[in-house]
Design an enzyme around this catalytic site. Structure first.
Site, PDB file in Angstrom:
ATOM      1  N   ASP A  89      45.006  47.607  43.605  1.00 49.99           N
ATOM      2  CA  ASP A  89      44.876  47.283  42.182  1.00 49.99           C
ATOM      3  C   ASP A  89      44.034  48.308  41.439  1.00 49.99           C
ATOM      4  O   ASP A  89      42.796  48.311  41.557  1.00 49.99           O
ATOM      5  CB  ASP A  89      44.236  45.882  42.081  1.00 49.99           C
ATOM      6  CG  ASP A  89      43.865  45.515  40.674  1.00 49.99           C
ATOM      7  OD1 ASP A  89      42.954  44.685  40.487  1.00 49.99           O
ATOM      8  OD2 ASP A  89      44.479  46.070  39.738  1.00 49.99           O
ATOM      9  N   ASP A 134      47.744  50.110  35.348  1.00 54.22           N
ATOM     10  CA  ASP A 134      47.183  49.059  36.179  1.00 54.22           C
ATOM     11  C   ASP A 134      48.222  48.502  37.159  1.00 54.22           C
ATOM     12  O   ASP A 134      49.056  47.685  36.785  1.00 54.22           O
ATOM     13  CB  ASP A 134      46.644  47.948  35.265  1.00 54.22           C
ATOM     14  CG  ASP A 134      46.025  46.815  36.055  1.00 54.22           C
ATOM     15  OD1 ASP A 134      45.627  45.820  35.434  1.00 54.22           O
ATOM     16  OD2 ASP A 134      45.931  46.931  37.292  1.00 54.22           O
TER      17      ASP A 134
HETATM   18  C1  LIG Z   1      51.743  35.348  36.651  1.00 54.65           C
HETATM   19  C2  LIG Z   1      52.265  36.339  35.627  1.00 54.65           C
HETATM   20  C3  LIG Z   1      52.562  35.656  34.321  1.00 54.65           C
HETATM   21  C4  LIG Z   1      53.487  37.049  36.155  1.00 54.65           C
HETATM   22  S1  LIG Z   1      51.024  37.555  35.348  1.00 54.65           S
HETATM   23  O1  LIG Z   1      51.593  38.550  34.546  1.00 54.65           O
HETATM   24  O2  LIG Z   1      49.873  36.933  34.813  1.00 54.65           O
HETATM   25  N1  LIG Z   1      50.675  38.210  36.789  1.00 54.65           N
HETATM   26  C5  LIG Z   1      49.298  38.449  37.128  1.00 54.65           C
HETATM   27  C6  LIG Z   1      49.167  38.960  38.562  1.00 54.65           C
HETATM   28  C7  LIG Z   1      49.472  37.941  39.587  1.00 54.65           C
HETATM   29  C8  LIG Z   1      50.095  38.321  40.764  1.00 54.65           C
HETATM   30  C9  LIG Z   1      50.396  37.410  41.758  1.00 54.65           C
HETATM   31  C10 LIG Z   1      50.066  36.086  41.569  1.00 54.65           C
HETATM   32  C11 LIG Z   1      49.432  35.674  40.383  1.00 54.65           C
HETATM   33  C12 LIG Z   1      49.145  36.623  39.399  1.00 54.65           C
HETATM   34  C13 LIG Z   1      48.729  39.547  36.250  1.00 54.65           C
HETATM   35  O3  LIG Z   1      49.427  40.487  35.896  1.00 54.65           O
HETATM   36  N2  LIG Z   1      47.437  39.409  35.936  1.00 54.65           N
HETATM   37  C14 LIG Z   1      46.684  40.503  35.336  1.00 54.65           C
HETATM   38  C15 LIG Z   1      46.233  40.578  33.911  1.00 54.65           C
HETATM   39  C16 LIG Z   1      46.774  39.709  32.942  1.00 54.65           C
HETATM   40  C17 LIG Z   1      46.618  39.857  31.661  1.00 54.65           C
HETATM   41  N3  LIG Z   1      47.263  38.896  31.060  1.00 54.65           N
HETATM   42  C18 LIG Z   1      47.817  38.150  31.987  1.00 54.65           C
HETATM   43  N4  LIG Z   1      47.512  38.667  33.145  1.00 54.65           N
HETATM   44  C19 LIG Z   1      45.371  40.593  36.089  1.00 54.65           C
HETATM   45  O4  LIG Z   1      44.518  39.740  35.966  1.00 54.65           O
HETATM   46  N5  LIG Z   1      45.344  41.668  36.879  1.00 54.65           N
HETATM   47  C20 LIG Z   1      44.168  41.960  37.687  1.00 54.65           C
HETATM   48  C21 LIG Z   1      44.570  41.950  39.172  1.00 54.65           C
HETATM   49  C22 LIG Z   1      45.335  40.657  39.580  1.00 54.65           C
HETATM   50  C23 LIG Z   1      44.418  39.424  39.598  1.00 54.65           C
HETATM   51  C24 LIG Z   1      45.159  38.179  40.099  1.00 54.65           C
HETATM   52  C25 LIG Z   1      45.754  38.432  41.462  1.00 54.65           C
HETATM   53  C26 LIG Z   1      46.667  39.638  41.497  1.00 54.65           C
HETATM   54  C27 LIG Z   1      45.956  40.873  40.953  1.00 54.65           C
HETATM   55  C28 LIG Z   1      43.622  43.382  37.298  1.00 54.65           C
HETATM   56  O5  LIG Z   1      42.578  43.751  38.181  1.00 54.65           O
HETATM   57  O6  LIG Z   1      44.702  44.305  37.353  1.00 54.65           O
HETATM   58  C29 LIG Z   1      42.997  43.430  35.833  1.00 54.65           C
HETATM   59  F1  LIG Z   1      42.831  44.714  35.511  1.00 54.65           F
HETATM   60  F2  LIG Z   1      43.804  42.847  34.953  1.00 54.65           F
HETATM   61  C30 LIG Z   1      41.662  42.745  35.824  1.00 54.65           C
HETATM   62  O7  LIG Z   1      41.565  41.581  35.512  1.00 54.65           O
HETATM   63  N6  LIG Z   1      40.623  43.530  36.169  1.00 54.65           N
HETATM   64  C31 LIG Z   1      39.265  42.967  36.286  1.00 54.65           C
HETATM   65  C32 LIG Z   1      38.345  43.883  35.528  1.00 54.65           C
HETATM   66  N7  LIG Z   1      36.965  43.455  35.741  1.00 54.65           N
HETATM   67  C33 LIG Z   1      36.157  44.038  34.638  1.00 54.65           C
HETATM   68  C34 LIG Z   1      34.698  43.705  34.870  1.00 54.65           C
HETATM   69  O8  LIG Z   1      34.297  44.207  36.159  1.00 54.65           O
HETATM   70  C35 LIG Z   1      35.035  43.636  37.228  1.00 54.65           C
HETATM   71  C36 LIG Z   1      36.510  43.925  37.071  1.00 54.65           C
END
Ligand SMILES: CC(C)(C)S(=O)(=O)N[C@@H](Cc1ccccc1)C(=O)N[C@@H](Cc1c[nH]c[nH+]1)C(=O)N[C@@H](CC1CCCCC1)C(O)(O)C(F)(F)C(=O)NCCN1CCOCC1
Length: 330
Positions: free
Chosen positions: A35, A219
């Site tokens: 990621d 990302d």
């Molecule tokens: C379910 C869905 C509607 C298709 S989804 O588009 O939401 N998919 C999720 C990913 C996922 C995969 C498998 C099962 C469930 C969920 C998705 O795309 N989530 C994104 C962002 C988002 C925005 N709007 C909706 N969703 C996310 O949180 N991605 C993070 C990694 C994900 C987390 C869940 C598990 C799979 C991996 C991410 O790291 O890419 C990020 F960049 F978005 C993020 O949140 N980064 C965290 C940044 N912090 C900043 C502060 O310091 C610590 C790190």
């Protein structure tokens, strides 16, 4: 040194990709989501309450002769979709596709949110963002890429994500066999720890290319492509029956609609996302309504070039100084 490993879609709509990673001695294999949007390497472990583990593989530090507890260190992370986890930290030997790091911080989960428990194909995450984003305290830890850097032939890793197929992540080299033509590079700013860069513009279907710089993050951990509302409305205006549904939280349309392609620019180069990538998924298995792979970023505060866009190219994440990101056709 170099490494090369598979990027395997975890379901039929490429919601995420996992890569086999070995941890400890003897090696324990876990499937991690690499990621570039975060910088914590965390895993389901023997410290994760069994009520929160449902089919995931776990890392058991006690079964590794090379594991060392990083005393007094903890971590806690929250992701964009509201999911999160927290726990303690071990140092251990970790390898991806033959590339080994001797003393990698492996963050062992003591608690994971329900969406992680429900995702049985995901044993944890390997953050490949900049190490400034790492949440381990009192001293933050380095990512696998930052630890591997000194031994890499070239300070790069590449992502070759594929539509409904297994792709690959390579470390330390740019595989000429995986792309055609030239790589178009653009500047990256490390603020605040993401691979932040701009697109040089976009086009909807066969329409004129709109030259306008759009800043965002590449990302690999985000499923879809999130762009400004103006861009997204221009796109769905070309889709019969499309609407921005409050109920489904985004643009939906009849699955039978014919969708235009979407083209984005990296400096002078142009990359076209096939319509099939944007016809993301049915909103339920029997529904004739489909959810778009291109959505508005207005609620996110940042544009996210997620897997729907990245899988249309061969992407080079270059850890050179200054860092840069490259896109090539494949
Ligand atoms: C379910 C869905 C509607 C298709 S989804 O588009 O939401 N998919 C999720 C990913 C996922 C995969 C498998 C099962 C469930 C969920 C998705 O795309 N989530 C994104 C962002 C988002 C925005 N709007 C909706 N969703 C996310 O949180 N991605 C993070 C990694 C994900 C987390 C869940 C598990 C799979 C991996 C991410 O790291 O890419 C990020 F960049 F978005 C993020 O949140 N980064 C965290 C940044 N912090 C900043 C502060 O310091 C610590 C790190």
């Amino acid at each position: 040194d170099t490494g090369s490993a598979a990027a395997i879609p975890i379901n039929e709509v490429d919601i995420a990709y996992v890569t086999p990673v070995t941890v400890g001695t003897p090696p324990q294999t876990l499937m991690l989501d690499l990621d570039t949007g975060s910088s914590d390497l965390w895993v389901f472990s023997s410290l994760t309450p069994s009520s929160q583990v449902r089919g995931q593989d776990i890392y058991t530090p006690a079964n590794s002769s090379t594991s060392k507890l990083l005393n007094g260190h903890t971590w806690s992370i929250r992701y964009g979709d509201g999911s999160g986890s927290r726990g303690t930290v071990y140092l251990d030997t970790l390898a991806v596709g033959g590339l080994e790091v001797k003393s990698q911080a492996v963050q062992t989960a003591q608690e994971v949110s329900s969406s992680f428990t429900q995702e049985q194909s995901l044993d944890g995450l390997m953050g490949l963002g900049f190490s400034t984003l790492n949440t381990v305290r009192p001293s933050s830890q380095l990512t696998f890429f930052d630890n591997a850097r000194p031994s890499l032939d070239e300070e790069v890793f590449t992502a070759d994500l594929k539509y409904h197929a297994t792709g690959s992540y390579d470390f330390g080299f740019v595989d000429r066999a995986k792309y055609t033509g030239n790589i178009s590079y653009t500047a990256v700013t490390e603020s605040p720890g993401y691979w932040t860069h701009s697109l040089s513009g976009y086009a909807v279907g066969s329409g004129a290319f709109q030259t306008t710089r759009l800043s965002g993050i590449s990302d690999t951990g985000t499923t879809l492509l999130y762009l400004p509302t103006a861009v997204v409305t221009a796109y769905y205006r070309q889709v019969q029956g499309a609407q921005n549904s409050q109920y489904y939280g985004g643009y939906v349309f009849p699955c039978s609609s014919s969708l235009p392609t979407f083209t984005f620019g990296i400096e002078e180069a142009r990359f076209t996302i096939p319509a099939s990538y944007i016809n993301y998924t049915r909103i339920s298995p029997t529904s004739t309504t489909c959810y778009g792979g291109l959505q508005s970023s207005s609620g996110l505060g940042i544009n996210i070039f997620g897997d729907v866009a990245l899988k249309a190219a061969f992407v080079v994440f270059s850890g050179t100084n200054p860092p840069r990101i490259g896109f090539a056709h494949k």
